[in-house]
Motif scaffolding. Structure first.
Motif, PDB file in Angstrom:
ATOM      1  N   LYS A   4      28.462  62.193  46.057  1.00 16.07           N
ATOM      2  CA  LYS A   4      28.335  61.608  44.806  1.00 16.07           C
ATOM      3  C   LYS A   4      27.332  62.301  43.940  1.00 16.07           C
ATOM      4  N   GLU A   5      26.134  62.236  44.461  1.00 12.55           N
ATOM      5  CA  GLU A   5      24.936  62.770  43.803  1.00 12.55           C
ATOM      6  C   GLU A   5      24.981  64.256  43.502  1.00 12.55           C
ATOM      7  N   THR A  63      13.752  66.919  39.077  1.00 12.94           N
ATOM      8  CA  THR A  63      13.099  68.073  38.761  1.00 12.94           C
ATOM      9  C   THR A  63      11.530  67.914  39.017  1.00 12.94           C
ATOM     10  N   HIS A  64      10.846  66.856  38.610  1.00 13.69           N
ATOM     11  CA  HIS A  64       9.527  66.672  38.613  1.00 13.69           C
ATOM     12  C   HIS A  64       9.018  65.883  39.857  1.00 13.69           C
ATOM     13  N   ALA A  65       9.595  65.950  41.090  1.00 16.01           N
ATOM     14  CA  ALA A  65       9.137  65.468  42.163  1.00 16.01           C
ATOM     15  C   ALA A  65       8.925  63.723  42.099  1.00 16.01           C
ATOM     16  N   GLY A  66      10.203  63.381  41.394  1.00 14.89           N
ATOM     17  CA  GLY A  66      10.205  61.894  41.062  1.00 14.89           C
ATOM     18  C   GLY A  66      10.606  61.332  42.474  1.00 14.89           C
ATOM     19  N   MET A  67      11.037  59.812  42.041  1.00 12.61           N
ATOM     20  CA  MET A  67      11.560  59.143  43.282  1.00 12.61           C
ATOM     21  C   MET A  67      12.706  59.566  43.957  1.00 12.61           C
ATOM     22  N   LEU A  68      13.701  60.018  42.983  1.00  8.88           N
ATOM     23  CA  LEU A  68      14.982  60.552  43.413  1.00  8.88           C
ATOM     24  C   LEU A  68      14.796  61.788  44.094  1.00  8.88           C
ATOM     25  N   GLN A  69      14.063  62.650  43.968  1.00  9.83           N
ATOM     26  CA  GLN A  69      13.911  63.887  44.858  1.00  9.83           C
ATOM     27  C   GLN A  69      13.215  63.531  46.144  1.00  9.83           C
ATOM     28  N   VAL A  70      12.361  62.806  46.133  1.00  6.65           N
ATOM     29  CA  VAL A  70      11.478  62.255  47.332  1.00  6.65           C
ATOM     30  C   VAL A  70      12.279  61.744  48.165  1.00  6.65           C
ATOM     31  N   THR A  71      13.042  60.599  47.910  1.00  7.91           N
ATOM     32  CA  THR A  71      13.870  59.756  48.696  1.00  7.91           C
ATOM     33  C   THR A  71      15.174  60.465  49.156  1.00  7.91           C
ATOM     34  N   LEU A 130      25.851  68.792  39.618  1.00  7.75           N
ATOM     35  CA  LEU A 130      26.654  70.085  39.350  1.00  7.75           C
ATOM     36  C   LEU A 130      27.418  69.691  38.035  1.00  7.75           C
ATOM     37  N   ARG A 131      27.659  68.588  37.703  1.00  7.64           N
ATOM     38  CA  ARG A 131      28.510  68.297  36.394  1.00  7.64           C
ATOM     39  C   ARG A 131      27.628  68.360  35.390  1.00  7.64           C
ATOM     40  N   ALA A 132      26.148  68.022  35.165  1.00  7.53           N
ATOM     41  CA  ALA A 132      25.214  68.071  34.431  1.00  7.53           C
ATOM     42  C   ALA A 132      24.913  69.480  34.167  1.00  7.53           C
ATOM     43  N   ALA A 133      24.839  70.120  35.367  1.00  7.17           N
ATOM     44  CA  ALA A 133      24.497  71.790  35.024  1.00  7.17           C
ATOM     45  C   ALA A 133      25.784  72.414  34.433  1.00  7.17           C
ATOM     46  N   GLY A 134      26.822  72.041  34.743  1.00  5.39           N
ATOM     47  CA  GLY A 134      28.037  72.718  34.114  1.00  5.39           C
ATOM     48  C   GLY A 134      28.094  72.318  32.593  1.00  5.39           C
TER      49      GLY A 134
END
Length: 103
Positions: free
Chosen positions: A57-58, A34-42, A63-67
């Protein structure tokens, strides 16, 4: 954050500790997306280009978390409305989702 969760979960409607489970299992990765962290950038870099690069998998994890968040919201609305049958059904669904998130 933990103090806030403890205060909320001291209320009987939140005694199942679902919120602290969310915090423990998905909070860090969700913040990173959400906050332009490492996961989003990579996940936006791919062999010399900038484009989406998410593994299946990601995508499933997000999607599971959103559900899960949708079900938690639905559960609270049903509780406020006194819709006990809906609460019971949503809790059954939440039990399955929380098991998936902790695996």
């Amino acid at each position: 954050m933990w103090q806030l969760l403890a205060a909320i979960e001291s209320h009987p409607d939140f005694s199942d500790k679902v919120l602290s489970g969310i915090h423990a299992n998905v909070w860090t990765s969700m913040n990173s997306y959400t906050h332009a962290g490492m996961l989003q950038v990579t996940r936006r870099l791919k062999a010399g280009t900038i484009e989406p690069s998410y593994e299946s998998k990601e995508v499933v994890e997000v999607l599971r978390a959103a559900g899960f968040f949708a079900l938690v919201s639905m559960n609270q609305i049903a509780q406020m409305a006194g819709a006990h049958e809906v609460v019971a059904k949503v809790r059954d669904l939440l039990d399955g989702v929380t098991q998936d998130l902790s695996d």
